[in-house]
Write a protein that holds these residues in place. Structure first.
Motif, mmCIF file in Angstrom:
data_model
loop_
_atom_site.group_PDB
_atom_site.id
_atom_site.type_symbol
_atom_site.label_atom_id
_atom_site.label_comp_id
_atom_site.label_asym_id
_atom_site.label_seq_id
_atom_site.Cartn_x
_atom_site.Cartn_y
_atom_site.Cartn_z
ATOM 1 N N ALA A 288 120.129 69.370 0.570
ATOM 2 C CA ALA A 288 120.408 67.671 0.141
ATOM 3 C C ALA A 288 120.013 66.624 1.400
ATOM 4 O O ALA A 288 120.941 67.102 2.665
ATOM 5 C CB ALA A 288 121.833 67.101 -0.214
ATOM 6 N N SER A 289 119.570 65.362 1.226
ATOM 7 C CA SER A 289 119.244 64.425 2.506
ATOM 8 C C SER A 289 120.700 63.345 2.829
ATOM 9 O O SER A 289 121.683 63.276 3.386
ATOM 10 C CB SER A 289 118.090 63.561 2.932
ATOM 11 N N ILE A 290 121.209 62.701 1.082
ATOM 12 C CA ILE A 290 121.868 61.803 0.714
ATOM 13 C C ILE A 290 122.930 61.754 -0.294
ATOM 14 O O ILE A 290 122.499 63.233 -1.135
ATOM 15 C CB ILE A 290 120.377 60.704 0.562
ATOM 16 N N LEU A 291 124.064 62.035 -0.032
ATOM 17 C CA LEU A 291 124.623 61.988 -1.376
ATOM 18 C C LEU A 291 125.545 61.018 -2.115
ATOM 19 O O LEU A 291 125.235 59.692 -1.125
ATOM 20 C CB LEU A 291 126.261 62.505 -0.920
ATOM 21 N N CYS A 292 125.213 60.398 -3.121
ATOM 22 C CA CYS A 292 125.772 59.093 -3.480
ATOM 23 C C CYS A 292 127.145 59.074 -4.223
ATOM 24 O O CYS A 292 127.843 60.622 -5.116
ATOM 25 C CB CYS A 292 124.769 58.651 -4.611
ATOM 26 N N LEU A 293 127.981 58.387 -4.339
ATOM 27 C CA LEU A 293 129.861 58.014 -4.696
ATOM 28 C C LEU A 293 129.534 56.692 -5.068
ATOM 29 O O LEU A 293 129.402 55.515 -4.405
ATOM 30 C CB LEU A 293 130.128 58.452 -4.480
ATOM 31 N N THR A 294 129.484 56.672 -6.598
ATOM 32 C CA THR A 294 129.849 54.954 -7.233
ATOM 33 C C THR A 294 130.576 55.567 -8.340
ATOM 34 O O THR A 294 130.624 54.797 -9.252
ATOM 35 C CB THR A 294 128.513 55.216 -8.300
ATOM 36 N N PHE A 317 129.800 53.265 -2.526
ATOM 37 C CA PHE A 317 131.043 51.874 -2.722
ATOM 38 C C PHE A 317 132.597 52.023 -2.064
ATOM 39 O O PHE A 317 132.867 52.159 -2.369
ATOM 40 C CB PHE A 317 131.292 51.266 -4.275
ATOM 41 N N ALA A 318 132.605 51.320 -1.401
ATOM 42 C CA ALA A 318 133.898 50.644 -0.086
ATOM 43 C C ALA A 318 135.011 50.170 -1.693
ATOM 44 O O ALA A 318 135.758 48.804 -1.087
ATOM 45 C CB ALA A 318 133.026 49.043 0.500
ATOM 46 N N CYS A 319 135.094 50.829 -2.338
ATOM 47 C CA CYS A 319 136.244 49.681 -3.437
ATOM 48 C C CYS A 319 137.561 50.847 -2.836
ATOM 49 O O CYS A 319 138.777 50.241 -3.423
ATOM 50 C CB CYS A 319 135.458 51.124 -4.594
ATOM 51 N N VAL A 320 137.564 51.421 -2.243
ATOM 52 C CA VAL A 320 138.959 52.557 -1.728
ATOM 53 C C VAL A 320 139.152 52.561 -0.113
ATOM 54 O O VAL A 320 138.218 52.564 0.927
ATOM 55 C CB VAL A 320 139.968 53.453 -2.326
ATOM 56 N N ASP A 321 140.407 52.511 0.283
ATOM 57 C CA ASP A 321 140.187 52.368 2.227
ATOM 58 C C ASP A 321 139.559 54.015 2.439
ATOM 59 O O ASP A 321 139.477 53.965 3.484
ATOM 60 C CB ASP A 321 141.599 52.357 2.502
ATOM 61 N N GLY A 322 140.315 54.879 1.485
ATOM 62 C CA GLY A 322 139.892 56.774 1.750
ATOM 63 C C GLY A 322 138.999 56.152 1.809
ATOM 64 O O GLY A 322 137.638 57.241 3.086
ATOM 65 N N ILE A 323 137.804 55.801 1.603
ATOM 66 C CA ILE A 323 136.150 55.866 1.510
ATOM 67 C C ILE A 323 135.654 54.846 2.834
ATOM 68 O O ILE A 323 135.086 55.955 3.830
ATOM 69 C CB ILE A 323 135.565 55.252 0.175
ATOM 70 N N ILE A 324 136.772 53.591 2.684
ATOM 71 C CA ILE A 324 136.233 52.818 4.126
ATOM 72 C C ILE A 324 136.711 53.772 5.354
ATOM 73 O O ILE A 324 135.716 53.535 6.757
ATOM 74 C CB ILE A 324 136.867 51.323 3.621
ATOM 75 N N GLU A 325 137.629 54.542 5.536
ATOM 76 C CA GLU A 325 138.520 54.947 6.785
ATOM 77 C C GLU A 325 136.927 56.754 6.536
ATOM 78 O O GLU A 325 136.592 56.710 7.693
ATOM 79 C CB GLU A 325 138.925 55.433 5.884
ATOM 80 N N ILE A 326 136.821 57.243 6.046
ATOM 81 C CA ILE A 326 135.999 58.367 6.191
ATOM 82 C C ILE A 326 134.670 57.367 6.145
ATOM 83 O O ILE A 326 133.566 58.275 7.361
ATOM 84 C CB ILE A 326 135.377 58.966 4.966
ATOM 85 N N LEU A 327 133.994 56.426 5.749
ATOM 86 C CA LEU A 327 132.391 56.297 6.326
ATOM 87 C C LEU A 327 131.893 54.902 7.336
ATOM 88 O O LEU A 327 131.109 55.156 7.583
ATOM 89 C CB LEU A 327 131.648 56.117 4.506
#
Length: 579
Positions: A288-294, A317-327
């Protein structure tokens, strides 16, 4: 050897929390730790390295209430002398029992955003309301219910968090932002026992290819209340025709699969493949080239780190701080999209699909970013925490007692008789007590002191266990019949409770004031070890159908059902343990 117990309220393995345990346990075993995993049952997906490891033991408890599970954890802690206990993911509602009845430090790990239990309930109600659009009155009723229950859910969840916090030595969060939020939610001072502990990323299972295919990937459960894969299908509907060379692979299972497949058909999607669950996700990451999390909400999704490690560019989606920190920063280590703007997500996805150079550069950045969460880095943080807790090990009133096991002597006859009475459901006032008392004093008899071990707590006799070679049952039982006539006035008909070829654990009893300290488990293990040391290859016992708690203790120590027996009119399970 240092010992660590992980407590789960689910089959093992089952989801993200179990994967965290597996990865951390594998690293700790290499550092010389012995690991115990307490779980509801063992799943077929248990890794081979755990099955073949002498340093990992899984203790199963089947179906237990919160209170029963807490007592089970206490029993296992006393038996195996845990150096620390880690409660993973779902909270143990009677953690106060574990805290008060044993001395091992307790670490409670929150694997979601603070108050995620409350958030999940409210989103489930919101999802239900969305599905009642055809019935406006019902939809309004659900909306009103959500409003009324929102404050209750929040207050109830906070109260439970406070109880858990008060009864653990450390409460971990997945990122610094969550730690700060939790401190505010619980109104804690700056000097508290919250700390940040990231999920660890283990070494890559294969050498991932850098020659990726034109594949977009979803990896995870198919559940509507949190994952919202339906959004991804709507997004894919917006971009599919513009990128005919690309396909979408959805890897995972869940109750939403049928609805999602129907949605894909309704939207006329041509290049969507539902791949089902997999035990080898690296096969999909490799191409895979891209992973999507919605998702609507997450904790700190493991799939994002897995994708980064494989050079798969994540977008979420930047819906929680955990996702924001990783990406973060966005468009360097992944792509963050304003929640929950499907058009913006589709535009960002289309840009990634169109720009090969951008994807290749971001893939390289992702491989570098994931090193911040390597198992070596996180594992060392865990070892430092455990060493600190060991040096500051708390002392609690009931936890400082010393339990010792010794061979019985003739003067222990009174305790042995009491233990045998307890095992068959009588007290010392029963007319059969003198029978057991006399037998316990004899050199050769079923309940002779020579067949018994005694447990002492701080030097005080606390319980006894009786065991003998099953082949000798007739010989050892012979003295009992004259005593039964002497004290009861009749010779009872007693079924054979054991058989040749097994060492039989006859009776076990612990005085009431010493129960709950793990005395019974210590006696059971000591008698088992003595039988094996004497050359016996198989040990048997029987347990009443109506005593599942006792059976759970035996099965956690290696006994398994081999049949049924009847004894004194009761149906009993016949359990055996082999060397």
């Amino acid at each position: 050897m240092k010992t660590l117990a992980f407590v789960h309220r689910s089959p093992f393995p089952n989801g993200g929390a179990e994967k965290v345990t597996i990865d951390l346990a594998q690293w700790l075993v290499k550092q010389g730790w012995r690991i115990y995993i307490i779980a509801k049952s063992i799943d077929d997906r248990l890794p081979a390295w755990i099955k073949n490891s002498n340093s990992v033991t899984i203790l199963t408890y089947n179906k237990l209430s919160h209170k029963q599970l807490a007592r089970f954890v206490v029993e296992m802690s006393h038996l195996y002398n845990f150096d620390a206990i880690v409660v993973q993911g779902l909270w143990l509602r009677r953690i106060d029992i574990v805290h008060s009845k044993q001395s091992a430090p307790i670490i409670h790990c929150n694997h979601g955003v603070p108050l995620w239990q409350c958030i999940k309930k409210l989103h489930a109600l919101g999802s239900l309301r969305q599905r009642t659009e055809k019935w406006p009155i019902l939809g309004r009723a659900i909306g009103w219910l959500s409003y009324r229950l929102g404050d209750y859910f929040r207050r109830s969840t906070i109260n439970t968090y406070k109880m858990v916090y008060d009864n653990c030595d450390v409460m971990t969060q997945l990122c610094d932002a969550y730690t700060e939020t939790m401190a505010n939610v619980l109104n804690l001072p700056s000097d508290n026992h919250l700390m940040t502990m990231h999920n660890a990323q283990p070494p890559a299972p294969i050498n991932y290819s850098t020659d990726k295919q034109r594949e977009v990937l979803y990896m995870g459960r198919l559940s509507h209340s949190d994952k919202r894969v339906d959004r991804l299908l709507d997004i894919w509907h917006r971009v599919e025709r513009r990128h005919p060379e690309w396909c979408l692979k959805i890897v995972g299972e869940g109750r939403e699969r049928t609805a999602l497949e129907a949605q894909a058909a309704r939207l006329g999607l041509q290049r969507v493949e539902f791949c089902g669950a997999t035990a080898t996700p690296y096969i999909y990451y490799n191409t895979a080239s891209i992973l999507c999390l919605t998702s609507t909400f997450e904790g700190m999704p493991l799939v994002l780190g897995e994708a980064q490690q494989a050079g798969v560019v994540p977008i979420a989606f930047a819906c929680v701080d955990g996702i924001i920190e990783i990406l973060s920063p966005s468009w360097e280590n992944g792509v963050l999209v304003e929640p929950f703007d499907l058009d913006a997500f589709a535009a960002a996805l289309s840009r990634l699909m169109s720009d090969d150079d951008l994807r290749h550069q971001m893939a390289a950045n992702c491989r570098e970013k994931v090193n911040h969460y390597s198992i070596e880095h996180v594992g060392r943080a865990w070892e430092q925490l455990l060493e600190q807790l060991a040096s500051d090990k708390p002392t609690r009133d009931m936890d400082t007692r010393t339990i010792t096991i010794r061979a019985a002597v003739a003067d222990d006859a009174e305790l042995i008789a009491t233990a045998v009475c307890m095992a068959v459901g009588y007290d010392r006032s029963h007319p059969i007590y003198p029978v057991f008392r006399e037998l316990a004093e004899r050199e050769v008899a079923q309940y002779s002191y020579r067949n018994a071990l005694i447990a002492e707590v701080d030097g005080v006799a606390a319980g006894a266990i009786v065991g003998y070679d099953g082949a000798r049952l007739a010989e050892l039982r012979e003295p009992i019949f004259p005593l039964l006539e002497k004290y009861l006035g009749e010779a009872l008909q007693i079924e054979d409770e054991c058989e040749a070829g097994e060492f039989y654990l006859d009776s076990l009893g612990v005085l009431p004031q010493f129960q709950g300290l793990g005395v019974g488990a210590r006696l059971l293990t000591a008698m088992r070890d003595r039988a094996f040391a004497d050359g016996h290859q198989r040990i048997g016992l029987i347990v009443d159908f109506d005593n599942p708690r006792a059976e759970r203790l035996y099965t956690s120590l290696g006994w398994r059902r081999v049949g049924e027996k009847r004894f004194l009119g009761h149906r009993m399970w016949h359990l055996q343990c082999e060397r």
